[in-house]
Design a protein around this motif. Structure first.
Motif, PDB file in Angstrom:
ATOM      1  N   LEU A 167      49.417 -35.612  11.054  1.00  0.00           N
ATOM      2  CA  LEU A 167      50.678 -34.872  10.947  1.00  0.00           C
ATOM      3  C   LEU A 167      51.524 -35.432   9.815  1.00  0.00           C
ATOM      4  N   SER A 168      51.586 -36.741   9.712  1.00  0.00           N
ATOM      5  CA  SER A 168      52.370 -37.367   8.648  1.00  0.00           C
ATOM      6  C   SER A 168      51.836 -36.983   7.272  1.00  0.00           C
ATOM      7  N   ARG A 169      50.502 -36.985   7.108  1.00  0.00           N
ATOM      8  CA  ARG A 169      49.914 -36.610   5.819  1.00  0.00           C
ATOM      9  C   ARG A 169      50.196 -35.155   5.475  1.00  0.00           C
ATOM     10  N   ALA A 170      50.060 -34.262   6.457  1.00  0.00           N
ATOM     11  CA  ALA A 170      50.292 -32.840   6.208  1.00  0.00           C
ATOM     12  C   ALA A 170      51.748 -32.578   5.856  1.00  0.00           C
ATOM     13  N   ARG A 171      52.661 -33.227   6.563  1.00  0.00           N
ATOM     14  CA  ARG A 171      54.080 -33.017   6.293  1.00  0.00           C
ATOM     15  C   ARG A 171      54.471 -33.574   4.922  1.00  0.00           C
ATOM     16  N   LYS A 172      53.880 -34.668   4.534  1.00  0.00           N
ATOM     17  CA  LYS A 172      54.176 -35.224   3.209  1.00  0.00           C
ATOM     18  C   LYS A 172      53.669 -34.310   2.100  1.00  0.00           C
ATOM     19  N   LYS A 173      52.490 -33.724   2.288  1.00  0.00           N
ATOM     20  CA  LYS A 173      51.966 -32.775   1.302  1.00  0.00           C
ATOM     21  C   LYS A 173      52.912 -31.595   1.133  1.00  0.00           C
ATOM     22  N   MET A 174      53.363 -31.050   2.259  1.00  0.00           N
ATOM     23  CA  MET A 174      54.264 -29.908   2.210  1.00  0.00           C
ATOM     24  C   MET A 174      55.594 -30.295   1.580  1.00  0.00           C
ATOM     25  N   ALA A 175      56.122 -31.441   1.966  1.00  0.00           N
ATOM     26  CA  ALA A 175      57.416 -31.887   1.449  1.00  0.00           C
ATOM     27  C   ALA A 175      57.347 -32.152  -0.054  1.00  0.00           C
ATOM     28  N   GLU A 176      56.257 -32.737  -0.506  1.00  0.00           N
ATOM     29  CA  GLU A 176      56.103 -33.013  -1.937  1.00  0.00           C
ATOM     30  C   GLU A 176      56.016 -31.725  -2.745  1.00  0.00           C
ATOM     31  N   PHE A 177      55.294 -30.736  -2.217  1.00  0.00           N
ATOM     32  CA  PHE A 177      55.169 -29.460  -2.917  1.00  0.00           C
ATOM     33  C   PHE A 177      56.520 -28.754  -2.990  1.00  0.00           C
ATOM     34  N   LEU A 178      57.223 -28.707  -1.868  1.00  0.00           N
ATOM     35  CA  LEU A 178      58.548 -28.083  -1.836  1.00  0.00           C
ATOM     36  C   LEU A 178      59.495 -28.787  -2.804  1.00  0.00           C
ATOM     37  N   SER A 179      59.460 -30.094  -2.787  1.00  0.00           N
ATOM     38  CA  SER A 179      60.371 -30.862  -3.622  1.00  0.00           C
ATOM     39  C   SER A 179      60.129 -30.612  -5.104  1.00  0.00           C
ATOM     40  N   GLU A 180      58.857 -30.502  -5.504  1.00  0.00           N
ATOM     41  CA  GLU A 180      58.533 -30.365  -6.919  1.00  0.00           C
ATOM     42  C   GLU A 180      58.699 -28.944  -7.450  1.00  0.00           C
ATOM     43  N   TYR A 181      58.390 -27.933  -6.615  1.00  0.00           N
ATOM     44  CA  TYR A 181      58.336 -26.574  -7.147  1.00  0.00           C
ATOM     45  C   TYR A 181      59.402 -25.627  -6.610  1.00  0.00           C
ATOM     46  N   CYS A 182      59.922 -25.886  -5.437  1.00  0.00           N
ATOM     47  CA  CYS A 182      60.816 -24.921  -4.791  1.00  0.00           C
ATOM     48  C   CYS A 182      62.289 -25.248  -5.052  1.00  0.00           C
ATOM     49  N   GLY A 183      63.011 -24.273  -5.565  1.00  0.00           N
ATOM     50  CA  GLY A 183      64.436 -24.458  -5.792  1.00  0.00           C
ATOM     51  C   GLY A 183      65.280 -24.146  -4.585  1.00  0.00           C
ATOM     52  N   GLU A 184      64.664 -23.550  -3.557  1.00  0.00           N
ATOM     53  CA  GLU A 184      65.386 -23.234  -2.322  1.00  0.00           C
ATOM     54  C   GLU A 184      65.475 -24.456  -1.410  1.00  0.00           C
ATOM     55  N   TYR A 185      64.382 -25.212  -1.323  1.00  0.00           N
ATOM     56  CA  TYR A 185      64.325 -26.362  -0.427  1.00  0.00           C
ATOM     57  C   TYR A 185      64.160 -27.688  -1.163  1.00  0.00           C
ATOM     58  N   GLY A 186      63.899 -27.631  -2.470  1.00  0.00           N
ATOM     59  CA  GLY A 186      63.691 -28.855  -3.234  1.00  0.00           C
ATOM     60  C   GLY A 186      64.402 -28.806  -4.576  1.00  0.00           C
ATOM     61  N   ARG A 187      63.881 -29.537  -5.537  1.00  0.00           N
ATOM     62  CA  ARG A 187      64.514 -29.621  -6.852  1.00  0.00           C
ATOM     63  C   ARG A 187      63.793 -28.775  -7.902  1.00  0.00           C
ATOM     64  N   GLY A 188      62.842 -27.959  -7.462  1.00  0.00           N
ATOM     65  CA  GLY A 188      62.077 -27.136  -8.391  1.00  0.00           C
ATOM     66  C   GLY A 188      62.894 -26.011  -8.997  1.00  0.00           C
ATOM     67  N   LYS A 189      62.312 -25.336  -9.992  1.00  0.00           N
ATOM     68  CA  LYS A 189      63.004 -24.269 -10.707  1.00  0.00           C
ATOM     69  C   LYS A 189      62.796 -22.895 -10.073  1.00  0.00           C
ATOM     70  N   CYS A 190      61.858 -22.787  -9.156  1.00  0.00           N
ATOM     71  CA  CYS A 190      61.532 -21.484  -8.576  1.00  0.00           C
ATOM     72  C   CYS A 190      62.629 -21.037  -7.609  1.00  0.00           C
ATOM     73  N   ARG A 191      63.202 -19.867  -7.878  1.00  0.00           N
ATOM     74  CA  ARG A 191      64.238 -19.296  -7.018  1.00  0.00           C
ATOM     75  C   ARG A 191      63.808 -17.907  -6.557  1.00  0.00           C
ATOM     76  N   CYS A 192      63.931 -17.666  -5.280  1.00  0.00           N
ATOM     77  CA  CYS A 192      63.475 -16.393  -4.721  1.00  0.00           C
ATOM     78  C   CYS A 192      64.173 -15.199  -5.366  1.00  0.00           C
ATOM     79  N   GLU A 193      65.470 -15.325  -5.606  1.00  0.00           N
ATOM     80  CA  GLU A 193      66.216 -14.194  -6.165  1.00  0.00           C
ATOM     81  C   GLU A 193      65.689 -13.795  -7.536  1.00  0.00           C
ATOM     82  N   ASN A 194      65.090 -14.744  -8.277  1.00  0.00           N
ATOM     83  CA  ASN A 194      64.562 -14.440  -9.599  1.00  0.00           C
ATOM     84  C   ASN A 194      63.137 -13.888  -9.562  1.00  0.00           C
TER      85      ASN A 194
END
Length: 280
Positions: free
Chosen positions: A178-205
């Protein structure tokens, strides 16, 4: 759903196994939302989730005679659901597997310079629809076992002993996976998602691009049309990442499943199932 055994549920199971249609309906309705939500996250789409949920509910009904009450009823239900869904091969992503590499490539390189395709539908609603759809599909980047562990641990949060019983693994193995799976998801969100992380991808765009690619349908916003019933709070903090997964919302099971339960409970098929179960 509680993962603790209780006398009220045990009595309901006994009555249902003996052919009491009212008890059976109450029992199945009590687990339908959880079965649907697990199916939705495991399979990625509403139609597949509804079909799989119906199959799981039928397995629960037909297997009541084999439920020996050595664990809580909810633990037994989740075991059936997990085994069914990990081996489910009729959903879209079983035919077209997805990876984090493919998903990140789409985020970074897709041409989102697309004309307006909202059809007059509120863009904010479609943006929210895309956010829910995207994060749901993102789960498909995990292999089936990891996805099942992630969903179970993040949405339903049994303690590791019960989770181990559901999945047939040790509590220690469950916590580690569970810890490994959650870290994978959290790292992906953090790098690419602008809604939940610091990424540039924004749903509205990406709304127009998503409509063009048939990822969302402005005339049928599936996630937005469903009734939300809340977000589960983690009972066991595995890795301090609980707050990273606020998108793991719970939905009420759709009308199709409610109708299926009503029709099935009143059908001759149920009578045959319960007669066989009672005689074994």
């Amino acid at each position: 759903m509680t993962f603790k055994a209780n006398e009220e549920t045990a009595a309901l199971v006994d009555r249902a196994a003996q052919g009491d249609a009212k008890a059976m309906e109450e029992l199945i309705k009590g687990v339908a939302n959880d079965v649907f939500n697990m199916s939705l996250r495991m399979l990625g789409g509403f139609e597949d989730a509804q079909d799989a949920s119906q199959e799981i509910l039928m397995k629960i009904v037909s297997g009541l005679a084999d439920f020996k009450k050595q664990c809580a009823f909810s633990t037994w239900v989740f075991r059936i659901a997990a085994n069914h869904l990990k081996n489910y091969r009729r959903h879209m992503f079983a035919q077209r597997p997805l990876s984090f590499e493919q998903y990140s490539d789409d985020i970074l390189n897709a041409n989102t310079d697309v004309p307006d395709m909202t059809g007059g539908v509120d863009r904010a609603l479609l943006s929210e629809e895309l956010k829910m759809s995207c994060t749901n599909v993102m789960l498909q980047c995990l292999d089936a076992e990891s996805r099942c562990i992630f969903i179970l641990g993040t949405m339903f949060a049994p303690d590791s002993r019960i989770a181990g019983e559901i999945l047939g693994i040790t509590p220690e193995s469950y916590r580690q996976k569970l810890s490994r799976a959650r870290k994978k998801m959290a790292e992906f969100l953090s790098e690419y998602c602008g809604e939940y992380g610091r990424g540039k991808c924004r749903c509205e765009n990406r709304v127009n691009y998503a409509v063009m690619c048939h990822r969302i349908n402005p005339q049928k916003p599936e996630f937005s049309e469903q009734t939300l019933i809340g977000v589960r709070e983690a009972m066991e903090d595995i890795d301090e990442l609980s707050g990273s997964f606020e998108f793991m919302k719970m939905y009420e099971s759709p009308e199709k499943i409610k109708k299926f339960i009503g029709d099935f409970i009143s059908s001759e098929q149920l009578m045959k199932v319960t007669e066989i179960s009672a005689s074994e």
